[in-house]
Motif scaffolding. Structure first.
Motif, PDB file in Angstrom:
ATOM      1  N   ALA A 107       0.822  -1.216   0.000  1.00  0.00           N
ATOM      2  CA  ALA A 107       0.000   0.000   0.000  1.00  0.00           C
ATOM      3  C   ALA A 107       0.857   1.267   0.000  1.00  0.00           C
ATOM      4  N   SER A 127      -0.056  -2.862   7.426  1.00  0.00           N
ATOM      5  CA  SER A 127       0.523  -4.180   7.731  1.00  0.00           C
ATOM      6  C   SER A 127      -0.540  -5.134   8.268  1.00  0.00           C
ATOM      7  N   ALA A 128      -0.366  -6.407   7.968  1.00  0.00           N
ATOM      8  CA  ALA A 128      -1.318  -7.409   8.464  1.00  0.00           C
ATOM      9  C   ALA A 128      -1.118  -7.710   9.949  1.00  0.00           C
ATOM     10  N   THR A 131      -4.303  -7.616  11.726  1.00  0.00           N
ATOM     11  CA  THR A 131      -5.262  -8.726  11.759  1.00  0.00           C
ATOM     12  C   THR A 131      -5.225  -9.476  13.092  1.00  0.00           C
ATOM     13  N   ASN A 237      -6.246  -8.071   4.547  1.00  0.00           N
ATOM     14  CA  ASN A 237      -5.083  -7.798   3.694  1.00  0.00           C
ATOM     15  C   ASN A 237      -4.843  -8.953   2.732  1.00  0.00           C
ATOM     16  N   ALA A 238      -4.551  -8.616   1.489  1.00  0.00           N
ATOM     17  CA  ALA A 238      -4.141  -9.575   0.455  1.00  0.00           C
ATOM     18  C   ALA A 238      -5.288 -10.398  -0.119  1.00  0.00           C
ATOM     19  N   PHE A 296      -6.488 -15.476  -1.506  1.00  0.00           N
ATOM     20  CA  PHE A 296      -5.373 -14.620  -1.079  1.00  0.00           C
ATOM     21  C   PHE A 296      -4.334 -14.568  -2.197  1.00  0.00           C
ATOM     22  N   LYS A 297      -3.889 -13.388  -2.511  1.00  0.00           N
ATOM     23  CA  LYS A 297      -2.843 -13.237  -3.529  1.00  0.00           C
ATOM     24  C   LYS A 297      -1.509 -13.730  -2.960  1.00  0.00           C
ATOM     25  N   THR A 299       2.240 -13.479  -1.592  1.00  0.00           N
ATOM     26  CA  THR A 299       2.933 -12.436  -0.827  1.00  0.00           C
ATOM     27  C   THR A 299       3.678 -11.496  -1.767  1.00  0.00           C
ATOM     28  N   SER A 300       3.492 -10.208  -1.573  1.00  0.00           N
ATOM     29  CA  SER A 300       4.156  -9.230  -2.448  1.00  0.00           C
ATOM     30  C   SER A 300       5.647  -9.112  -2.146  1.00  0.00           C
ATOM     31  N   SER A 301       6.019  -9.208  -0.873  1.00  0.00           N
ATOM     32  CA  SER A 301       7.427  -9.055  -0.492  1.00  0.00           C
ATOM     33  C   SER A 301       8.178 -10.344  -0.796  1.00  0.00           C
ATOM     34  N   ARG A 323      11.414  -9.810   7.288  1.00  0.00           N
ATOM     35  CA  ARG A 323      10.868 -11.166   7.474  1.00  0.00           C
ATOM     36  C   ARG A 323       9.430 -11.193   6.965  1.00  0.00           C
ATOM     37  N   HIS A 324       9.106 -12.176   6.143  1.00  0.00           N
ATOM     38  CA  HIS A 324       7.792 -12.183   5.495  1.00  0.00           C
ATOM     39  C   HIS A 324       7.198 -13.579   5.428  1.00  0.00           C
ATOM     40  N   VAL A 328       0.838 -15.812   2.419  1.00  0.00           N
ATOM     41  CA  VAL A 328       0.062 -15.133   3.463  1.00  0.00           C
ATOM     42  C   VAL A 328      -1.268 -15.828   3.743  1.00  0.00           C
ATOM     43  N   ARG A 331      -1.629 -17.948   7.166  1.00  0.00           N
ATOM     44  CA  ARG A 331      -1.997 -17.244   8.408  1.00  0.00           C
ATOM     45  C   ARG A 331      -3.303 -16.475   8.248  1.00  0.00           C
ATOM     46  N   GLY A 332      -3.836 -16.483   7.024  1.00  0.00           N
ATOM     47  CA  GLY A 332      -5.150 -15.873   6.811  1.00  0.00           C
ATOM     48  C   GLY A 332      -6.276 -16.725   7.383  1.00  0.00           C
TER      49      GLY A 332
HETATM   50  C1  LIG Z   1      -1.916 -12.836   8.134  1.00  0.00           C
HETATM   51  C2  LIG Z   1      -1.296 -12.039   7.013  1.00  0.00           C
HETATM   52  C3  LIG Z   1       0.092 -11.904   6.942  1.00  0.00           C
HETATM   53  C4  LIG Z   1       0.691 -11.173   5.923  1.00  0.00           C
HETATM   54  N1  LIG Z   1       2.054 -11.110   5.863  1.00  0.00           N
HETATM   55  C5  LIG Z   1       2.642 -10.506   4.799  1.00  0.00           C
HETATM   56  C6  LIG Z   1       4.052 -10.548   4.635  1.00  0.00           C
HETATM   57  O1  LIG Z   1       4.780 -11.115   5.464  1.00  0.00           O
HETATM   58  N2  LIG Z   1       4.588  -9.937   3.545  1.00  0.00           N
HETATM   59  C7  LIG Z   1       3.807  -9.319   2.596  1.00  0.00           C
HETATM   60  O2  LIG Z   1       4.337  -8.831   1.614  1.00  0.00           O
HETATM   61  N3  LIG Z   1       2.459  -9.261   2.726  1.00  0.00           N
HETATM   62  C8  LIG Z   1       1.868  -9.823   3.803  1.00  0.00           C
HETATM   63  N4  LIG Z   1       0.493  -9.786   3.922  1.00  0.00           N
HETATM   64  C9  LIG Z   1      -0.288  -9.043   2.924  1.00  0.00           C
HETATM   65  C10 LIG Z   1      -0.114  -7.521   3.009  1.00  0.00           C
HETATM   66  O3  LIG Z   1      -0.424  -7.037   4.294  1.00  0.00           O
HETATM   67  C11 LIG Z   1      -0.967  -6.836   1.945  1.00  0.00           C
HETATM   68  O4  LIG Z   1      -0.805  -7.452   0.707  1.00  0.00           O
HETATM   69  C12 LIG Z   1      -0.610  -5.372   1.792  1.00  0.00           C
HETATM   70  O5  LIG Z   1      -0.902  -4.672   2.988  1.00  0.00           O
HETATM   71  C13 LIG Z   1      -1.360  -4.674   0.649  1.00  0.00           C
HETATM   72  O6  LIG Z   1      -2.746  -4.785   0.827  1.00  0.00           O
HETATM   73  P1  LIG Z   1      -3.684  -5.537  -0.217  1.00  0.00           P
HETATM   74  O7  LIG Z   1      -2.942  -6.775  -0.657  1.00  0.00           O
HETATM   75  O8  LIG Z   1      -4.913  -5.878   0.568  1.00  0.00           O
HETATM   76  O9  LIG Z   1      -3.924  -4.601  -1.362  1.00  0.00           O
HETATM   77  C14 LIG Z   1      -0.127 -10.520   4.946  1.00  0.00           C
HETATM   78  C15 LIG Z   1      -1.528 -10.663   5.011  1.00  0.00           C
HETATM   79  C16 LIG Z   1      -2.118 -11.424   6.027  1.00  0.00           C
HETATM   80  C17 LIG Z   1      -3.611 -11.567   6.069  1.00  0.00           C
END
Ligand SMILES: Cc1cc2nc3c(=O)[nH]c(=O)nc-3n(C[C@H](O)[C@H](O)[C@H](O)COP(=O)(O)O)c2cc1C
Length: 358
Positions: A107, A127-128, A131, A237-238, A296-297, A299-301, A323-324, A328, A331-332
């Motif tokens: 974001a 950040s998630a 959640t 998120n995601a 869930f998409k 992980t972007s990172s 750390r990522h 994702v 853990r969703g």
């Molecule tokens: C439980 C959980 C853990 C997440 N951990 C990561 C992570 O480690 N690295 C990452 O790039 N995205 C992680 N995400 C997703 C991002 O938070 C999310 O993609 C980002 O904030 C952008 O929002 P959007 O994907 O909803 O547009 C996680 C999502 C959830 C639900």
């Protein structure tokens, strides 16, 4: 409007950021007299906690919840329930390299465009970590509707789905993927290791089922149970897709294939012979299991460099060092459960308010 609050009668507001001292939720509208303690909330947070396997982020957060208000002598008082979780393992230095660069899929750019500034440490509010607060609030929701069981699991990772015939509920908590099919869990272990080694990540589909939802919860038209659940899950998120029942697959069926035929059942209630609708008709629960699927998409990172730009428009490449979660969606699972429980608790109270029955 700031949109940090969800729900109508049973409402919760979350607060906090990834790298702040703490985060939490304020649950308002909870009926009085419900037995509630930190021990009722902690097990749900433990399921979502990071660092529990090599398939989740190695950030070590104990996610210990504290109830600051709204509970007296082990019972809810009807006043706001404030829940707090401390952040203990935030490492801001992991993010110093991307203070100026926008991480694709995150974001960063969108927050800058909207607010003109952003907390780049771990994504701040986007950040998630947030959640965790939802999961804590979801535990309170579960206490409001103890007759309902909300259970989610991972149905597919990277396009590799479970075999429905191998579904075993006991497996869900027996492997690091919340996977009900032991064979699929073994395959996913290799798949995830390969993705991690390649500096990549994978997406996932989560399925969630709520049983014990009485016929009548929900509402017509502008607050259909379908739309409330979709909004709740889409807010995670995601998440990029939500289906109720057969969802998009229903569009490929004929009317007779998609029907949920009815026969007389026990106590004058219908016995449904199928559940393509996911337990909802006209926005109102039918008494069948409520079924939701959430996409869930990936992980972007990721460790692979991705082209991006800096705040001043200079081309750059972003490669993750922090750390990522490599997937994702795993853990969703507890987060989807929490959002479904929060919607259902709200609907239970709304139904009682309008129709006078639980
Ligand atoms: C439980 C959980 C853990 C997440 N951990 C990561 C992570 O480690 N690295 C990452 O790039 N995205 C992680 N995400 C997703 C991002 O938070 C999310 O993609 C980002 O904030 C952008 O929002 P959007 O994907 O909803 O547009 C996680 C999502 C959830 C639900």
């Amino acid at each position: 409007m700031s949109f940090n609050t969800f729900g109508r009668v049973f409402r919760f507001t979350t607060w906090g950021e990834s790298h702040g001292p703490a985060l939490g939720a304020v649950v308002d509208g909870c009926p009085p007299g419900i037995a509630l303690g930190e021990a009722d909330i902690q097990p749900w947070l433990d399921r979502r906690r990071p660092g529990q396997s090599r398939f989740t982020t190695q950030r070590q957060e104990p996610d210990q919840v504290r109830i600051l208000s709204g509970v007296f002598e082990g019972r809810t008082t009807g006043t706001p329930i404030s829940l707090m979780i401390e952040n203990v393992d935030q490492r801001s230095k992991d993010y110093s390299a991307i203070a100026q660069a926008y991480r694709p899929g995150h974001a960063d750019y969108a927050y800058d465009a909207k607010y003109g500034l952003r907390d780049y440490r771990g994504g701040g509010r986007s950040s998630a970590r947030e959640t965790a607060a939802r999961v804590a609030a979801g535990a309170v929701a579960r206490a409001v509707i103890p007759q309902v069981r909300v259970r989610a699991w991972v149905e597919a990772i990277g396009g590799d789905a479970i075999d429905d015939a191998a579904f075993d509920d006991a497996q869900i908590d027996a492997n690091p993927f919340f996977c009900p099919d032991a064979g699929a869990a073994a395959r996913w272990e290799e798949k995830m290791d390969a993705a991690r080694k390649a500096g990549s990540s994978l997406g996932a589909v989560i399925a969630c089922e709520a049983t014990g939802v009485p016929a009548g919860w929900g509402a017509p038209l502008y607050a259909k149970l379908d739309s409330e659940l979709a909004a709740a899950c889409m807010s995670i998120n995601a998440v990029k897709g939500v289906e109720i029942g057969d969802g998009f697959a229903a569009a490929a069926l004929s009317g007779e294939q998609n029907a949920d035929p009815m026969r007389p059942g026990a106590d004058g209630t219908p016995a449904f012979l199928a559940n393509h609708a996911g337990g909802i008709a006209g926005g109102i629960a039918t008494g069948q299991p409520v079924r939701v699927r959430v996409a869930f998409k990936p992980t972007s990172s990721i460790l692979t460099p991705v082209p991006s730009i800096t705040r001043d428009g200079t081309p750059t490449e972003v490669m993750t060092r922090g750390r990522h979660d490599p997937c994702v969606g795993i853990r969703g699972v507890p987060v989807v459960e929490a959002m479904v429980a929060l919607v259902l608790a709200d609907q239970a109270l709304l139904h009682r308010a309008q129709c006078g029955i639980s």
